[in-house]
Scaffold this active site. Structure first.
Site, PDB file in Angstrom:
ATOM      1  N   CYS A   2     -12.922  24.560 -10.670  1.00 41.40           N
ATOM      2  CA  CYS A   2     -12.708  23.137 -10.458  1.00 41.40           C
ATOM      3  C   CYS A   2     -12.052  22.520 -11.678  1.00 41.40           C
ATOM      4  O   CYS A   2     -12.311  22.928 -12.799  1.00 41.40           O
ATOM      5  CB  CYS A   2     -13.992  22.350 -10.169  1.00 41.40           C
ATOM      6  SG  CYS A   2     -14.934  22.928  -8.791  1.00 41.40           S
ATOM      7  N   ARG A  27      -7.343  26.077 -11.565  1.00 37.52           N
ATOM      8  CA  ARG A  27      -8.791  26.171 -11.692  1.00 37.52           C
ATOM      9  C   ARG A  27      -9.509  26.144 -10.338  1.00 37.52           C
ATOM     10  O   ARG A  27     -10.726  26.313 -10.267  1.00 37.52           O
ATOM     11  CB  ARG A  27      -9.318  25.014 -12.548  1.00 37.52           C
ATOM     12  CG  ARG A  27      -8.740  24.982 -13.935  1.00 37.52           C
ATOM     13  CD  ARG A  27      -9.309  23.809 -14.701  1.00 37.52           C
ATOM     14  NE  ARG A  27     -10.741  23.945 -14.845  1.00 37.52           N
ATOM     15  CZ  ARG A  27     -11.341  24.639 -15.784  1.00 37.52           C
ATOM     16  NH1 ARG A  27     -10.629  25.250 -16.692  1.00 37.52           N
ATOM     17  NH2 ARG A  27     -12.651  24.724 -15.842  1.00 37.52           N
ATOM     18  N   TRP A  75     -12.927  24.329  -6.436  1.00 38.62           N
ATOM     19  CA  TRP A  75     -13.144  25.731  -6.054  1.00 38.62           C
ATOM     20  C   TRP A  75     -14.595  25.778  -5.584  1.00 38.62           C
ATOM     21  O   TRP A  75     -15.514  25.630  -6.382  1.00 38.62           O
ATOM     22  CB  TRP A  75     -12.920  26.632  -7.269  1.00 38.62           C
ATOM     23  CG  TRP A  75     -13.011  28.093  -6.953  1.00 38.62           C
ATOM     24  CD1 TRP A  75     -12.010  28.903  -6.504  1.00 38.62           C
ATOM     25  CD2 TRP A  75     -14.162  28.932  -7.082  1.00 38.62           C
ATOM     26  NE1 TRP A  75     -12.472  30.186  -6.333  1.00 38.62           N
ATOM     27  CE2 TRP A  75     -13.785  30.232  -6.682  1.00 38.62           C
ATOM     28  CE3 TRP A  75     -15.481  28.719  -7.485  1.00 38.62           C
ATOM     29  CZ2 TRP A  75     -14.663  31.303  -6.677  1.00 38.62           C
ATOM     30  CZ3 TRP A  75     -16.366  29.792  -7.485  1.00 38.62           C
ATOM     31  CH2 TRP A  75     -15.951  31.065  -7.084  1.00 38.62           C
ATOM     32  N   ASN A 101     -17.565  19.471 -12.178  1.00 37.02           N
ATOM     33  CA  ASN A 101     -17.225  20.891 -12.268  1.00 37.02           C
ATOM     34  C   ASN A 101     -18.455  21.601 -12.810  1.00 37.02           C
ATOM     35  O   ASN A 101     -18.918  21.275 -13.906  1.00 37.02           O
ATOM     36  CB  ASN A 101     -16.031  21.073 -13.229  1.00 37.02           C
ATOM     37  CG  ASN A 101     -15.814  22.529 -13.603  1.00 37.02           C
ATOM     38  OD1 ASN A 101     -16.134  23.428 -12.826  1.00 37.02           O
ATOM     39  ND2 ASN A 101     -15.257  22.757 -14.783  1.00 37.02           N
ATOM     40  N   GLY A 102     -19.001  22.543 -12.045  1.00 36.33           N
ATOM     41  CA  GLY A 102     -20.187  23.265 -12.515  1.00 36.33           C
ATOM     42  C   GLY A 102     -21.176  23.429 -11.385  1.00 36.33           C
ATOM     43  O   GLY A 102     -20.826  23.280 -10.215  1.00 36.33           O
ATOM     44  N   GLU A 487      -6.407  47.957 -14.602  1.00 38.91           N
ATOM     45  CA  GLU A 487      -5.708  46.673 -14.633  1.00 38.91           C
ATOM     46  C   GLU A 487      -4.621  46.629 -13.551  1.00 38.91           C
ATOM     47  O   GLU A 487      -4.455  45.614 -12.871  1.00 38.91           O
ATOM     48  CB  GLU A 487      -5.117  46.456 -16.039  1.00 38.91           C
ATOM     49  CG  GLU A 487      -4.327  45.184 -16.237  1.00 38.91           C
ATOM     50  CD  GLU A 487      -5.083  43.896 -15.934  1.00 38.91           C
ATOM     51  OE1 GLU A 487      -6.296  43.924 -15.717  1.00 38.91           O
ATOM     52  OE2 GLU A 487      -4.418  42.839 -15.904  1.00 38.91           O
ATOM     53  N   LYS A 491      -4.552  43.915 -10.501  1.00 41.47           N
ATOM     54  CA  LYS A 491      -3.414  43.026 -10.238  1.00 41.47           C
ATOM     55  C   LYS A 491      -3.018  43.106  -8.776  1.00 41.47           C
ATOM     56  O   LYS A 491      -2.791  42.093  -8.129  1.00 41.47           O
ATOM     57  CB  LYS A 491      -2.190  43.406 -11.090  1.00 41.47           C
ATOM     58  CG  LYS A 491      -2.243  43.091 -12.566  1.00 41.47           C
ATOM     59  CD  LYS A 491      -2.271  41.632 -12.916  1.00 41.47           C
ATOM     60  CE  LYS A 491      -3.650  41.081 -12.934  1.00 41.47           C
ATOM     61  NZ  LYS A 491      -4.427  41.053 -14.115  1.00 41.47           N
ATOM     62  N   GLU A 494      -5.760  41.508  -6.345  1.00 37.27           N
ATOM     63  CA  GLU A 494      -6.008  40.063  -6.365  1.00 37.27           C
ATOM     64  C   GLU A 494      -4.848  39.254  -5.813  1.00 37.27           C
ATOM     65  O   GLU A 494      -5.063  38.175  -5.274  1.00 37.27           O
ATOM     66  CB  GLU A 494      -6.434  39.564  -7.752  1.00 37.27           C
ATOM     67  CG  GLU A 494      -5.424  39.675  -8.839  1.00 37.27           C
ATOM     68  CD  GLU A 494      -5.989  39.291 -10.202  1.00 37.27           C
ATOM     69  OE1 GLU A 494      -6.900  38.459 -10.275  1.00 37.27           O
ATOM     70  OE2 GLU A 494      -5.483  39.819 -11.209  1.00 37.27           O
ATOM     71  N   HIS A 510     -13.879  64.609  -8.408  1.00 38.24           N
ATOM     72  CA  HIS A 510     -15.325  64.521  -8.164  1.00 38.24           C
ATOM     73  C   HIS A 510     -15.634  63.648  -6.945  1.00 38.24           C
ATOM     74  O   HIS A 510     -16.734  63.131  -6.828  1.00 38.24           O
ATOM     75  CB  HIS A 510     -16.030  63.989  -9.412  1.00 38.24           C
ATOM     76  CG  HIS A 510     -15.871  64.909 -10.588  1.00 38.24           C
ATOM     77  ND1 HIS A 510     -16.546  66.098 -10.699  1.00 38.24           N
ATOM     78  CD2 HIS A 510     -15.072  64.814 -11.675  1.00 38.24           C
ATOM     79  CE1 HIS A 510     -16.184  66.704 -11.814  1.00 38.24           C
ATOM     80  NE2 HIS A 510     -15.285  65.947 -12.429  1.00 38.24           N
ATOM     81  N   LYS A 609      -8.584  30.412 -11.771  1.00 43.37           N
ATOM     82  CA  LYS A 609      -8.199  30.996 -13.047  1.00 43.37           C
ATOM     83  C   LYS A 609      -9.361  31.092 -14.025  1.00 43.37           C
ATOM     84  O   LYS A 609      -9.500  32.067 -14.749  1.00 43.37           O
ATOM     85  CB  LYS A 609      -7.083  30.126 -13.634  1.00 43.37           C
ATOM     86  CG  LYS A 609      -6.550  30.603 -14.956  1.00 43.37           C
ATOM     87  CD  LYS A 609      -5.493  31.653 -14.754  1.00 43.37           C
ATOM     88  CE  LYS A 609      -5.055  32.266 -16.049  1.00 43.37           C
ATOM     89  NZ  LYS A 609      -4.656  33.667 -15.850  1.00 43.37           N
TER      90      LYS A 609
HETATM   91  C1  F6R Z   1      -7.517  38.823 -13.436  1.00 37.94           C
HETATM   92  C2  F6R Z   1      -8.126  37.685 -14.087  1.00 37.94           C
HETATM   93  C3  F6R Z   1      -9.603  37.663 -14.255  1.00 37.94           C
HETATM   94  C4  F6R Z   1      -9.959  37.216 -15.668  1.00 37.94           C
HETATM   95  C5  F6R Z   1     -11.482  37.047 -15.812  1.00 37.94           C
HETATM   96  C6  F6R Z   1     -11.864  36.679 -17.239  1.00 37.94           C
HETATM   97  O1  F6R Z   1      -6.134  38.696 -13.343  1.00 37.94           O
HETATM   98  O2  F6R Z   1      -7.459  36.776 -14.484  1.00 37.94           O
HETATM   99  O3  F6R Z   1     -10.166  38.903 -13.965  1.00 37.94           O
HETATM  100  O4  F6R Z   1      -9.484  38.166 -16.564  1.00 37.94           O
HETATM  101  O5  F6R Z   1     -11.922  36.049 -14.947  1.00 37.94           O
HETATM  102  O6  F6R Z   1     -11.273  35.493 -17.626  1.00 37.94           O
HETATM  103  P1  F6R Z   1     -11.127  35.104 -19.150  1.00 37.94           P
HETATM  104  O7  F6R Z   1     -10.240  36.107 -19.796  1.00 37.94           O
HETATM  105  O8  F6R Z   1     -10.518  33.741 -19.133  1.00 37.94           O
HETATM  106  O9  F6R Z   1     -12.508  35.122 -19.736  1.00 37.94           O
END
Ligand code: F6R
Length: 614
Positions: A2, A27, A75, A101-102, A487, A491, A494, A510, A609
């Site tokens: 949010c 957000r 969110w 937000n929270g 990673e 990517k 998501e 395994h 994010k």
């Molecule tokens: C993946 C992504 C998330 C963040 C995770 C941690 O692309 O963006 O997996 O890496 O939510 O976020 P931060 O780095 O902001 O603590």
């Protein structure tokens, strides 16, 4: 999650709020709304399901006048994303409007108590409960709004960044923070509120970061006042933020993610600048120099992080164990905080976070500090909660990351970890001088090597077309490249919503080898010199079962070139730094597959994010 934004000054509030919401949409983006008090003192709330564009459409023809307002992009946590659960929430009498937000953890108890007092609720949210609690207290105590907010917050357990307006008062906003980010922007006789300073950088670069347990009282033509929950004045500092608006725009790219992928050679220059001397190849990290004794005495290093930052931490583990000979543990912050972890005062805990606001990482930091450990942060967002709560740290300096899928933060984090390992290794005398110089020199050429990889953009785009209709992907890597495999898989899943699994290549036999068939593309990150032969064996095992291989290889690796179905060649660097460039083709592959599938790359479904809830 949010985003909240607020404004009070001489200008019309609505356009400022909407622009702020657009910037905060990363957000959360399932619903949005605004509340404004107009010149007649009417408190208008307009909100709807959907994105900020939908809210703009909805606002057409409505009374969007007023020089004071608050706004929210959501969110969902409590209650589905719909018009009713969207913020702002009115109190029962519609005299108060609140954005939040929270999460209010004890909202059920409070809600039941308010229902007993005759309150009715329209939404399923915890936020409406807080709004009505403020109204109840205001009426019972016959007090000012700010005092009602303070008394209400004393009854609340949970996390919040809130802003509150009241009918008939276009001269005041009350805002408060506990574990969710909030800053106040200071203009000429005007105030801005935001979850993220970058969203209001068009108007001011002077910010006050509100601390946990503080209430900011913004009154027209009066200086900012901040009090704590005990009603004592709180001191605050004004921070100047050096950020340009162009960093927040797409700059001609169709998506922020693509822009951020292509920015990486420049962001790495910013990350390395002033830290690796081009003349002497010496690495100087002030955070290490200032805390030399802590790092020399460290018996163990524990990384705490989530998601992509956790993947970067896995690479940090290799770097520090290899170069500093300190045992390292890498913990999901969310698991660490609930596990009753054993932490000693000679442990160094490194918290890694792009946003600097991730709730679980913040909680892990607090646990580590309580146990007496030295806590170091590797963050991107300047002035973020994690940056402020850690004892010391290094910023990655890659600029605002707006695409929900993290890209340039990952490469910045790994680069900082490499510099950190060199700096600590040097102080501890555990690193061979030749190795030190080789890595430091490779750090200096990283940006140009990355540019070479990015030149393969159109080949990778073509490759992505071949796989747009795959249902599953497997990513394999060994050693440093295992984290790159994780990673790459993250990517892809998501942003394209294709299931993808990252594995240590040798683990495949395994169990997961059962999945191999012609339908399953297997991406092998095969750039490591150390494990080259072993990786070839893994590739052969896949080929023998009809699997299709996309291999990321070092330039000139003819052996793997002959075996793989597709190869992406990347320039050679020392193994320690290969992940920084090996991840680029995987970012591009995920990006193009998602684009060909018609996905919303910058705002994938169900994600936000910044994860400021547990
Ligand atoms: C993946 C992504 C998330 C963040 C995770 C941690 O692309 O963006 O997996 O890496 O939510 O976020 P931060 O780095 O902001 O603590």
């Amino acid at each position: 999650m949010c985003g909240i934004v607020g404004y009070m000054g001489d200008r019309k509030a609505c356009p400022i709020l909407i622009k702020g919401l657009h910037r905060l949409e990363y957000r959360g983006y399932d619903s949005a709304g605004v509340a404004m008090v107009n010149a007649d003192g009417n408190l208008n709330v307009f909100k709807c399901r959907g994105k900020v564009d939908d809210l703009e459409e909805y606002l057409k023809g409505k009374d969007d006048s007023g020089t004071i307002g608050i706004a929210h992009t959501r969110w969902a946590t409590h209650g589905v994303p719909d018009n009713v659960n969207a913020h702002p929430h009115y109190s029962e009498s519609e005299n108060i409007a609140l954005i939040h937000n929270g999460i209010i953890e004890n909202y059920r108890v409070l809600k039941d108590a308010l229902i007993q007092k005759g309150f009715n609720f329209k939404s399923e949210t915890d936020s409406e409960v807080l709004c009505n609690l403020i109204e109840y207290i205001r009426n019972e105590e016959k007090c000012e709004l700010a005092e009602a907010v303070r008394l209400a917050l004393n009854k609340v357990v949970g996390a919040y960044a809130i802003a509150v307006l009241e009918k008939g008062n276009n001269d005041q906003i009350v805002a408060a923070r506990q574990s969710s980010p909030m800053c106040i922007g200071l203009g000429e006789d005007e105030f801005f509120i935001s979850s993220d300073a970058a969203s209001i950088i068009d108007y001011t670069n002077e910010f006050v970061y509100v601390n946990d347990g503080e209430i900011a009282i913004l009154r027209r033509h009066e200086p900012l006042k901040i009090i704590n929950l005990e009603n004592k004045d709180a001191e605050f500092n004004i921070t100047n933020l050096d950020l340009s608006i162009s960093q927040l725009e797409k700059g001609g790219y169709p998506h922020f993610m693509l822009k951020e992928i292509f920015e990486q050679p420049d962001t790495l220059v910013d990350c390395i600048r002033g830290r690796v001397s081009p003349e002497t190849a010496q690495v100087i990290l002030s955070g290490v120099l200032d805390n030399r004794e802590k790092f020399i005495a460290a018996k163990r290093i524990i990384f705490v992080s989530c998601g992509t930052s956790w993947h970067a931490s896995l690479i940090g583990e290799h770097l520090i164990e290899d170069l500093c000979r300190i045992p390292v543990e890498v913990e999901y912050a969310s698991e660490f905080r609930y596990r009753n972890p054993i932490i000693h005062s000679d442990d160094v805990v490194i918290a890694v976070s792009q946003s600097g606001e991730t709730a679980d990482t913040l909680a892990a930091i607090r646990i580590a500090k309580e146990a007496g450990a030295f806590v170091y942060g590797i963050c991107n967002v300047v002035g973020s909660s994690i940056a402020r709560e850690t004892h010391s740290g290094s910023y990655i300096h890659v600029g605002p990351e707006i695409g929900v899928a993290s890209t340039k933060a990952f490469t910045g984090q790994v680069t900082v970890m490499a510099m950190l390992a060199l700096a600590i290794g040097k102080e501890r005398g555990t690193i061979d001088q030749d190795v030190y110089e080789k890595i430091a020199k490779d750090l200096l050429v990283l940006p140009e090597k990355m540019t070479e990889v990015l030149r393969q953009d159109s080949n990778i785009s073509d490759l992505a077309k071949t796989f747009t209709y795959a249902h599953n992907f497997m990513y394999l890597g060994r050693g440093y490249n295992y984290a790159v495999a994780l990673e790459g898989a993250l990517k892809l899943k998501e942003i394209s919503y294709i299931h993808a699994e990252g594995l240590p290549a040798a683990e495949m036999k395994h169990g997961p080898i059962a999945l191999i068939d012609i339908e399953l593309p297997v991406v092998v990150i095969a750039t490591s010199e150390k494990t080259h032969e072993k990786t070839i064996s893994n590739i052969q095992e896949i080929k023998a079962r009809g699997g299709r291989i996309i291999a990321i290889i070092r330039e000139g690796d003819t052996q793997i070139k002959k075996l793989a179905d597709w190869v992406i060649e990347i320039p050679a660097l020392c193994d320690y730094l290969m992940p920084v460039i090996a991840v680029i083709p995987l970012q591009l592959l995920a990006y193009y597959v998602a684009v060909y599938k018609g996905r919303n790359v910058d705002q994938p479904r169900n994600l936000a994010k910044s994860v400021t809830v547990e």
